[in-house]
Write an enzyme that holds these catalytic residues in place. Sequence first.
Site, PDB file in Angstrom:
ATOM      1  N   CYS A 273      22.804 -14.540 -30.559  1.00 57.88           N
ATOM      2  CA  CYS A 273      20.902 -14.736 -31.805  1.00 57.88           C
ATOM      3  C   CYS A 273      20.311 -13.121 -31.180  1.00 57.88           C
ATOM      4  CB  CYS A 273      20.639 -16.355 -30.961  1.00 57.88           C
ATOM      5  SG  CYS A 273      21.621 -17.721 -31.344  1.00 57.88           S
TER       6      CYS A 273
ATOM      7  N   ARG B  72      24.980  -6.950 -32.247  1.00 57.91           N
ATOM      8  CA  ARG B  72      25.322  -8.124 -31.563  1.00 57.91           C
ATOM      9  C   ARG B  72      26.033  -9.441 -31.939  1.00 57.91           C
ATOM     10  NH1 ARG B  72      20.240  -8.933 -27.629  1.00 57.91           N
ATOM     11  NH2 ARG B  72      20.796 -11.471 -27.643  1.00 57.91           N
TER      12      ARG B  72
ATOM     13  N   TRP C 216      23.511 -16.673 -33.811  1.00 53.26           N
ATOM     14  CA  TRP C 216      25.357 -17.339 -33.714  1.00 53.26           C
ATOM     15  C   TRP C 216      25.073 -18.190 -33.366  1.00 53.26           C
ATOM     16  CZ3 TRP C 216      29.877 -14.782 -33.113  1.00 53.26           C
ATOM     17  CH2 TRP C 216      30.400 -15.716 -31.886  1.00 53.26           C
TER      18      TRP C 216
ATOM     19  N   ASN D   2      16.093 -18.230 -29.028  1.00 51.13           N
ATOM     20  CA  ASN D   2      17.674 -17.340 -28.465  1.00 51.13           C
ATOM     21  C   ASN D   2      17.530 -18.953 -27.067  1.00 51.13           C
ATOM     22  OD1 ASN D   2      17.385 -16.271 -29.815  1.00 51.13           O
ATOM     23  ND2 ASN D   2      17.453 -14.202 -28.670  1.00 51.13           N
ATOM     24  N   GLY D   3      18.756 -19.360 -26.868  1.00 50.78           N
ATOM     25  CA  GLY D   3      19.054 -20.197 -26.017  1.00 50.78           C
ATOM     26  C   GLY D   3      19.717 -21.302 -26.199  1.00 50.78           C
TER      27      GLY D   3
ATOM     28  N   GLU E 157      47.170 -11.442 -16.497  1.00 51.02           N
ATOM     29  CA  GLU E 157      45.865 -11.156 -17.184  1.00 51.02           C
ATOM     30  C   GLU E 157      45.321  -9.428 -16.296  1.00 51.02           C
ATOM     31  OE1 GLU E 157      44.275 -12.099 -19.356  1.00 51.02           O
ATOM     32  OE2 GLU E 157      41.893 -11.528 -18.539  1.00 51.02           O
TER      33      GLU E 157
ATOM     34  N   LYS F 209      45.408  -6.511 -19.368  1.00 46.72           N
ATOM     35  CA  LYS F 209      43.457  -6.246 -19.106  1.00 46.72           C
ATOM     36  C   LYS F 209      44.867  -4.195 -18.546  1.00 46.72           C
ATOM     37  CE  LYS F 209      40.657  -8.688 -20.294  1.00 46.72           C
ATOM     38  NZ  LYS F 209      41.743  -9.301 -20.795  1.00 46.72           N
TER      39      LYS F 209
ATOM     40  N   GLU G 116      46.379  -2.871 -22.060  1.00 48.40           N
ATOM     41  CA  GLU G 116      45.588  -2.868 -22.535  1.00 48.40           C
ATOM     42  C   GLU G 116      44.494  -1.733 -23.389  1.00 48.40           C
ATOM     43  OE1 GLU G 116      43.877  -6.577 -24.781  1.00 48.40           O
ATOM     44  OE2 GLU G 116      43.758  -7.168 -22.908  1.00 48.40           O
TER      45      GLU G 116
ATOM     46  N   HIS H  40      63.957 -12.057  -8.007  1.00 52.64           N
ATOM     47  CA  HIS H  40      64.433 -11.429  -8.741  1.00 52.64           C
ATOM     48  C   HIS H  40      64.644 -11.071 -10.285  1.00 52.64           C
ATOM     49  CE1 HIS H  40      65.246 -15.701  -7.170  1.00 52.64           C
ATOM     50  NE2 HIS H  40      64.852 -15.886  -7.169  1.00 52.64           N
TER      51      HIS H  40
ATOM     52  N   LYS I 272      40.586  -7.746 -32.169  1.00 53.37           N
ATOM     53  CA  LYS I 272      40.026  -8.750 -31.971  1.00 53.37           C
ATOM     54  C   LYS I 272      40.385 -10.091 -31.425  1.00 53.37           C
ATOM     55  CE  LYS I 272      36.551 -10.306 -28.660  1.00 53.37           C
ATOM     56  NZ  LYS I 272      36.766  -9.974 -27.472  1.00 53.37           N
TER      57      LYS I 272
HETATM   58  C1  F6R Z   1      43.539 -10.273 -24.289  1.00 53.97           C
HETATM   59  C2  F6R Z   1      42.233 -10.647 -26.296  1.00 53.97           C
HETATM   60  C3  F6R Z   1      43.711 -11.032 -26.798  1.00 53.97           C
HETATM   61  C4  F6R Z   1      43.002 -12.172 -26.826  1.00 53.97           C
HETATM   62  C5  F6R Z   1      44.010 -12.918 -27.181  1.00 53.97           C
HETATM   63  C6  F6R Z   1      43.790 -14.896 -28.160  1.00 53.97           C
HETATM   64  O1  F6R Z   1      42.314  -9.135 -24.170  1.00 53.97           O
HETATM   65  O2  F6R Z   1      41.560 -10.924 -26.241  1.00 53.97           O
HETATM   66  O3  F6R Z   1      45.147 -11.729 -25.610  1.00 53.97           O
HETATM   67  O4  F6R Z   1      42.794 -13.447 -25.969  1.00 53.97           O
HETATM   68  O5  F6R Z   1      44.717 -12.597 -28.748  1.00 53.97           O
HETATM   69  O6  F6R Z   1      42.236 -14.261 -28.880  1.00 53.97           O
HETATM   70  P1  F6R Z   1      41.718 -15.919 -29.197  1.00 53.97           P
HETATM   71  O7  F6R Z   1      41.290 -16.588 -27.886  1.00 53.97           O
HETATM   72  O8  F6R Z   1      40.398 -15.417 -30.074  1.00 53.97           O
HETATM   73  O9  F6R Z   1      42.667 -16.774 -29.545  1.00 53.97           O
END
Ligand code: F6R
Length: 614
Positions: free
Chosen positions: A2, A29, A77, A103-104, A486, A490, A493, A510, A609
Amino acid sequence: MCGIIGYLSNEDKDIVPILIAGLKRLEYRGYDSCGIVVCNSKSETLIEKSTARVKKLEEKAKNHPFPANMGIGHTRWATHGLVTEKNAHPHCDCKREIFLVHNGIIENYKTIKEKLKKKGHNFISETDTEALAHLIEHFFKDNLEDAVKKALKLVKGTYGLAVISSRDPKKIVIAKNASPLVFSINDGGEVLVASDATSILNFSRKVIFLEDKEIAVLTSKGFKVFDMESDRLKTKEFQELDWTIEKAEKSGYSHFMLKEICEEPEAIRNSIRGRIIAEDGLAKLGGLEKVQDKLREIEKLFLVSCGTASYAAEVGKYMLEEYAGISTETDIASEFRYRKPILTKKTAFLAVSQSGETADTLAALNEAKRKGILTLGIVNVVGSSVARQTDAGIYNHVGPENAVASTKAFLSQLSIMVLLTVFLGRQRDMSLVMGKRILGELEKIPDLMKEILKESEKIKEIAVKYSRYRNFIFLGRKYNAPIAKEGALKLKEIAYFIHAEGYPAGEMKHGPIALADKNFPFFFIAPSDSVYEKTISNMEEIKARNAPIIAIATKGNEEIKNIADDVIYIPKTLEMLTPMLTSLPLHLFAYYAGVKLNCDVDRPRNLAKSVTVE
Ligand code: F6R
């Protein structure tokens, strides 16, 4: 997240463009709806709202020219209530004389709302914020600031708040508790308020940031800031900002990803706020209340998700099996949707998704619904498809992630897995003592993470040193096996010239061990937990093959330095909570390696995203 804007001048004029310009600066934002209210010197008001972009709000407002001397605006938001004009801010009292943007989260809004309803107040939205507008109305006698002060004394939660009233015009009252607010007053007596310095820089660079528990009254003649607890007047000095707009958007960080990693402790705080009943060792998950009887009967859980979210689910599996005693299966959504899982009436499906729009997760959810089983979600985006289509769920409450890679939402997912484990565990055999212990330790995690953030420079040095390698294996056991995946995800990517894979450490023998040599680094996640000795044995095996080793270990473990070439230390916590501490340095490692390799860390190539196609 927000955003708030407020403006005041000493004459009626067209102030809508000023508010709109401020809101446009806040668009980065992320938001789902917006609104403004303006008030003129005759105490007449005009409200405009939109569930579309700020541009649409601007077009709507243009149809009703309305000279005014003060106004407030908001980009929302959603957290409480769907994305509708009624739920968009500004909110007002019954008589439409008091307007506020917030906000909050007002944690005790339901209690406040119920009490005020009994006194005859009429509510029109589903939001927590509206309760505050009516509470201010309830206390209003002579002036706005006194009413706001009295109302805030009864409020539990967080707020950045801007309030105006046609009953007490020519002033904006603002208040802060854990949600930023900044204001400026120029020589012409114009006042500008915003939740974010980006909206103020074009107006003035001389600003005052409000501190927590401060309330301020802003007029064309000047300002007064009070401490909310003592009601004492405080002295505040203007400070000169040298930020560019771009830097201000990232709160001074060089990338959104770094900003969001640094927000991970706060993300956990936001996700657990109001959800812990410490004295009873209980997790209070309002979104699950309507299905809590069904959940008591559940014998099996399917956690289904994609990418990073699937690693949070895998950590959740360890927690749920060990502490809630529920048989738990995890699956990647793109696999779940095409297999024939055995789903009985005593099975529940839980989708984990930051965006709530991932196509595979949605398809898997639909498959579960078709089979008629209880469906749940852990979702960040309020009103998203997963949130709408599941029977019940838990919101993350961490605001939008701007960087493509999920960081703070992942940490939030982990913390919600802990809450879910306690929620379901306490319905079953988990003792009061155990519930209290887990929740007590969970509450300490944000501060422990801040300790790790203090080591950022060291983590950066290690990332830079190793960024010349083109391959990595990440290894961890039990709770940290998913964190190894993870860490690898990270790294590949964000620093996309590096190839990385993550494995449960026991799997190393293995196959992956064949890769070990002096040009192939191994990254071990080795906190002092129940599987530490096993992990160390794996590390010795890699060391014997001359591969470079980085390790994450618990503070005080000096012996690991004899095996690993570089060590990143984390503070001690419960074994089940270590993933929250081990993933933070891995996020930083990937970030700094990506920056070193000149990668586009906020928008890595080929990635989106929200993956809304199969
Ligand atoms: C990696 C990343 C992706 C998401 C995946 C699921 O950093 O962001 O692997 O985690 O695409 O996305 P959501 O959580 O939006 O379903």
